[in-house]
Structures are given as structure tokens and as C-alpha cells.
Design an enzyme around this catalytic site. Structure first.
Site, mmCIF file in Angstrom:
data_model
loop_
_atom_site.group_PDB
_atom_site.id
_atom_site.type_symbol
_atom_site.label_atom_id
_atom_site.label_comp_id
_atom_site.label_asym_id
_atom_site.label_seq_id
_atom_site.Cartn_x
_atom_site.Cartn_y
_atom_site.Cartn_z
ATOM 1 N N ASP A 1 19.064 -15.088 6.012
ATOM 2 C CA ASP A 1 20.378 -15.080 5.376
ATOM 3 C C ASP A 1 21.364 -14.202 6.121
ATOM 4 O OD1 ASP A 1 18.878 -12.770 4.479
ATOM 5 O OD2 ASP A 1 20.380 -12.465 2.913
ATOM 6 N N ASP B 1 22.935 -10.584 12.828
ATOM 7 C CA ASP B 1 22.116 -9.982 11.785
ATOM 8 C C ASP B 1 21.740 -11.073 10.803
ATOM 9 O OD1 ASP B 1 20.964 -8.391 9.838
ATOM 10 O OD2 ASP B 1 22.845 -7.519 9.147
ATOM 11 N N GLU C 1 17.509 -11.150 2.275
ATOM 12 C CA GLU C 1 17.371 -9.734 2.633
ATOM 13 C C GLU C 1 18.672 -8.986 2.403
ATOM 14 O OE1 GLU C 1 17.469 -6.227 5.528
ATOM 15 O OE2 GLU C 1 18.836 -7.932 5.242
#
Length: 421
Positions: A89, A150, A184
Site C-alpha cells: 500500500d 515507499d 502497513e
């Protein structure tokens, strides 16, 4: 052994560019697992690519987790099972829809101007690690979305390492488990993991920043909900009667320390209190806080500051009241990793063998590894090369991702080498 992979063998860049164009933003207000169904779109692609590499047990479960296995290729019987983990995610803080990645080849200094919003400029002043990237290829988004480095840089690094380990069977390794998680970014990344099915002894999240860094310490974290009960009255006849819960909540936030205990005034090992949401009516309002520190005892001290501030403000509102709800979120992984020093030592040695100087760091945040460590999988965090998380200026370099790939491969090989000696 030292592992050499020719740069032309890497496919980490192609993988990364493919993954970031899939919208996987998670939703902190959803009650489903995963929080957004679209995260499974990337999970399905990853499973397909793993199948194409010959890993037949790769699968996506109903909660959005991807599990896969690389079988051991060594005759050493006692090599621990190692897990490599990244999350699929992206942060709710910035749009991850219609990401347009751009490769800025052969960076030679100066600002990187993002074409869809020229006000978004990456400079060495606000991104100091660009000073270490001369000659490298920098990937950014176009200026209107985050990039998704990320943690799609970590996904791409693990997938490339998997492909290269299969292609190079001369590189000895034990059994490797692959785990890709949803959610996360909203703190639910390990909520539905089947630890028995995972069956690993030690793990490494590939979700760090600067090339060469390994992180073995995180914040400990609590969430706090402050509820204010006010006194409602008709606004036309409210004099001397109304005590607005909204205004009381605002006064409490305003009365918190301004020169300390906030994200904008702390650094290094300093903790903080951070209001992240406020909702309500005249009759009742809530303020949600995240509380962070490296020491568990300091969390209690910070939470006492919230309580004392609320009591002080409510002295002016005798008809109002408040309550606090405190929830544990995660704890400092150092408490677990200190019992298994070899896990970090192998990570450090892997980084050295790649030719980098290891940087052992603490994270002013948390990773899936924080909670995994307390669930029985000691799990430090290794660099993926991602920078400027959660914003439109997020970036990563191709060469840093390649070094992350090699670090993963060296970690796998070092565990096998350790048992041989």
C-alpha cells in the site's frame, strides 16, 4: 563469497515502474481487510510474476497478503528460514492514483523540476542525499502524486533478488519466505498474517531509506482518543449555558506544549504528542493523538501531559467532562532484536559485502517489522533507497535499488554460510 551481478541483469527498475502505476492507497477509515480492494490488483500481479519465475506456491489470500517460498539449495540442514517482507500500500497522505514516474538520467546536481507542477522542485538543500547521487538515475513522480517508492522500491528489490537467486543457483541459501503485506501505512500491516503458515525464523523488512542503512530500533507507539463532553444549548439562548465541546477540544490542543513534545520541535530520540484528527459537535468532540517515544515509560509521561492539560482547561468549564482511551499500537523492535544480535550483524555484513559502509540507525516511526518482532519474527529494516515518503517529492535512485537487491541476496547467502562454518 562476494556476489557479483552485472547491472544489465537487474530488472528492478522495470519492476518498480510497473508497480508504482498501480494505485494501492490504503484507507484508515475502512473496516475491511485489506482496507481497499485495489491493493489486491498489485498482489495478483506479484503472484503472477512469481509463478512465471517458477514459484508455484505463490498465492494471494483473502486478506490481501502474498506468500511465496524459495526452497533451499544447500545441503546444510540447520539454516534458519528467512523472510523478506515489503508492503504494497501507499500512504493516504497523498494521492497514489495515475502516478507518472519519470527517470532523470545521470543526475549531475541542480534542481529536479517536476513537470506537472513546476513548483515541486527537488534540491540538494531540501533533499541532502541527492549529493550522494551524482551519476545515478533518479526516479520521481510528475508533481501531482506521490511516487510510491515507499514501499514499492522494496517490492521491486525483493522480486529482483528472487529472480536472480533462481537464475544463479551457485549462490547458496536456505529456505526463503516472501511476504508482501497490505495496509502497513495505516498500522494494520500484520493484523491478519498467518504466522504458522509463514513459518520463518527471522525476517527483514525492505523499507528503509539511505543506501547502506539498517534500522534495528523504532518508536514505541500508542494511540490516544480524548473525548470531550460539552453542554449543548440553543445558540440563540446559550449565554451562560453552552459549553462547546468543539471549542474545549481546540483549547486543549492549543494548550499543549509548543516548544517541545511535537513532531515539528523534536528530533533524534525525542518523543512527541501529535493530534492527527478532530471531530465533533457542541455536545461531544473527540481528538485523536498519536504518542511516540523510544522508551515505553516515556509514553506514559506524554499521555499524562494530555490528561493534565485537559484537566487544566476544563477547570474553566465546570459543566463539561472528558475521558481518555489509550491503545497500544506497537513497541520498539530493539527490545526483541537485542536478544538476537546475529540478525542485525548479518544485515551489516551483507551491506559491507555490497561495498557500502553500513549505517545503523533508529527509525522515528515504525514498520511491519516492529510488530512482527513481537509476534515471534525478529525483523530489522533494511534500505530500499526510498526518500521523502508520503509526498509529491518522493524519489529513489536506480542504483540504490540495485544495491538493495544485492544486499538481500547477500543476507540469504550469509545465513547459509553461517551454518557451514
Amino acid at each position: 563469497m562476494s556476489i557479483f551481478i552485472h547491472p544489465q541483469e537487474h530488472r528492478v527498475t522495470e519492476r518498480f515502474l510497473r508497480y508504482v502505476q498501480i494505485d494501492t492507497q490504503s484507507d484508515p477509515y475502512a473496516t475491511t481487510h485489506p482496507s481497499t480492494e485495489k491493493q489486491k490488483n498489485l498482489g495478483k500481479l506479484l503472484v503472477q510474476e512469481l509463478h512465471e519465475l517458477g514459484i508455484q506456491d505463490a498465492h494471494l489470500d483473502k486478506f490481501g497478503y502474498v506468500y511465496a517460498t524459495i526452497e533451499s539449495n544447500t545441503d546444510q540442514a540447520n539454516v534458519p528460514v528467512i523472510c523478506f517482507c515489503s508492503h504494497m500500500d501507499t500512504s493516504p497522505d497523498c494521492s497514489g492514483k495515475d502516478v507518472k514516474p519519470i527517470i532523470h538520467h545521470n543526475y549531475q546536481g541542480g534542481p529536479l523540476i517536476l513537470p506537472d507542477d513546476p513548483s515541486q522542485q527537488l534540491t540538494e538543500l531540501n533533499h541532502p542525499d541527492l549529493k550522494n547521487q551524482y551519476g545515478n538515475d533518479i526516479i520521481t513522480a510528475s508533481g501531482t502524486t506521490l511516487l510510491g517508492a515507499d514501499n514499492k522500491a522494496g517490492l521491486a528489490a525483493i522480486m529482483d533478488a528472487v529472480a536472480l537467486l533462481i537464475k544463479h543457483p551457485e549462490i547458496a541459501h536456505g529456505k526463503i519466505r516472501i511476504l508482501f503485506t497490505p495496509d502497513e501505512e495505516i498500522g494494520r500491516g500484520v493484523d491478519k498474517i498467518d504466522m504458522a503458515k509463514l513459518g520463518a525464523d527471522f525476517g527483514y523488512t525492505i523499507d528503509g531509506e539511505t543506501a547502506g542503512s539498517i534500522e534495528d530500533e523504532t518508536f514505541s507507539a500508542d494511540g490516544v482518543i480524548l473525548t470531550i463532553n460539552g453542554v449543548s444549548a440553543h445558540p440563540g439562548f446559550a449565554k451562560g449555558k453552552m459549553q462547546s465541546a468543539i471549542k474545549i477540544a481546540a483549547a486543549i490542543v492549543d494548550a499543549l506544549p509548543k516548544d517541545r513534545l511535537s513532531p515539528e520541535t523534536t528530533q533524534d530520540k525525542e518523543g512527541f504528542i501529535h493530534p492527527v484528527a478532530m471531530n465533533g459537535t457542541v455536545e461531544q468532540a473527540t481528538v485523536e493523538f498519536i504518542v511516540r517515544d523510544f522508551e515505553n515509560t516515556h509514553l506514559k509521561e506524554h499521555e499524562a501531559v494530555i490528561e493534565a492539560t485537559a484537566k487544566r482547561v476544563l477547570q474553566q468549564y465546570p459543566g463539561a467532562s472528558f475521558s481518555l482511551e489509550i491503545r497500544e499500537q506497537y513497541r520498539n523492535m530493539k527490545q526483541v532484536l537485542a536478544k538476537y544480535p546475529e540478525v542485525v550483524e548479518i544485515g551489516l555484513e551483507a551491506i559491507r559485502r555490497v561495498g557500502l559502509k553500513p549505517i545503523r540507525r533508529s527509525i522515528r516511526g515504525g514498520t511491519d517489522g516492529s510488530r512482527l518482532s513481537f509476534m515471534g519474527l525478529p525483523c530489522p529494516n533494511v534500505f530500499a533507497g526510498e526518500h521523502a515518503f508520503h509526498g509529491k517529492q518522493e524519489w529513489v535512485s536506480v542504483q540504490d535499488m540495485q544495491q538493495s537487491v544485492l544486499t538481500i541476496m547477500h543476507i540469504a547467502n550469509l545465513w547459509a554460510e553461517k551454518e557451514r562454518t
